[in-house]
Motif scaffolding. Sequence first.
Motif, PDB file in Angstrom:
ATOM      1  N   LEU A   1      10.463 107.658   6.965  1.00  0.00           N
ATOM      2  CA  LEU A   1      10.726 107.130   5.797  1.00  0.00           C
ATOM      3  C   LEU A   1      11.614 107.345   4.894  1.00  0.00           C
ATOM      4  O   LEU A   1      12.129 106.443   4.331  1.00  0.00           O
TER       5      LEU A   1
ATOM      6  N   CYS B   1       2.971 106.761   3.985  1.00  0.00           N
ATOM      7  CA  CYS B   1       3.309 107.189   4.934  1.00  0.00           C
ATOM      8  C   CYS B   1       2.302 108.349   5.585  1.00  0.00           C
ATOM      9  O   CYS B   1       1.533 108.709   5.063  1.00  0.00           O
TER      10      CYS B   1
ATOM     11  N   GLY C   1       8.984 101.306  10.435  1.00  0.00           N
ATOM     12  CA  GLY C   1       7.489 101.493   9.754  1.00  0.00           C
ATOM     13  C   GLY C   1       6.213 101.113  10.691  1.00  0.00           C
ATOM     14  O   GLY C   1       5.422 101.749  10.701  1.00  0.00           O
TER      15      GLY C   1
END
Length: 355
Positions: free
Chosen positions: A187, A178, A216
């Motif tokens: 996330l 991340c 994402g």
Amino acid sequence: MPSSFKASVPIDSEAGGHPLSIGFVLLPRFTLLPFAAFVDCLRLAGDEGDMSRQLRCRWTFMTVDGESALSSSGAAIAPCEPYRDPSAFDYLVVIAGVLKDREMVDSRTIDYLKQAERLGVPLVGICTGVFALIQAGLMQGKRCCISWYHHADLIRRFPASIPVPDQLFIDDGDRLTCAGGIASADLAAYLIERHLGRAWAKKSLHIMLIDEARQGNHPQPHPVVLGKVDNRQVRKAISLIEQHLGDTIHVDELAERVGCSRRALERHFRDSLGVSPQKFARDLRLRYGLWLLNFTKKSITEVGERCGFADTAHFSRNFKDTFGYTPSEIRKGEANLRQDLVDPFFLHIGKLGGQ
């Protein structure tokens, strides 16, 4: 003395089923925002209302010696435990921050991460936590999501890595990475939805005043310059231009702020980039406009204003001169731009002179 955040929460036996269990590996000078965003998402999903009991979600803060973890802002997280058996967790989340050199991840932490990998525990690298996973040899052949801000540093330290600086996070199964910042809440919500259901993920985000989780592959919200610039004054000028994309900074002011004359700055830009400071700033602002047109719903007038153009006609004229299409054609999906212009919306140093 650093300020301290008391983090001990009793685990309640009322939770039914298997709670989502997260172990946090907090490295020295870790960044506080991604840590707080992630753990608060867990906290709010873990219980009804805002009671903060560890029912549906459980979390443990760990450091190599069990001492409190000092963040980059000076705030300390306590209590922490020494590293616990990795199999006790569904995920190990590694959060780092300021890493002055590649040896700042100690050997015991590397051994612990390797042990987790052998046991099949998924590893999550947040912010420069991904540096620790790479240093431990656990990212071979895998893409690693990294903030645009740390992209150049990652390439410099680990040239064999596969950095992705234009997404919020990447799920590669047993490796999740991340970019950091508030994206760690996205996330965390993603993992909560996977294990507990969408309702609990949405509940957390809504209490945190976040409308909805971003996927994402959502682009990082900042255009950046990629490439090596050796001249210190040019690097500083680029940083100032990036920070003022909505304004037009006069070259005289830019030169004064970086500590040289206008003529010297113009010479440095041409030597380093092959263009003048004015053209560089204009191109970067137009790239920002291209990104806004592709990834936001702002009107063309709003986009022009955000990019520092006085009126829509001026913005549209410069835009078409640069990209060959009008903003309206971009917005309608009628353009067929070269891939390097739109993916990943970066202005590459090596291509400036030829544009």
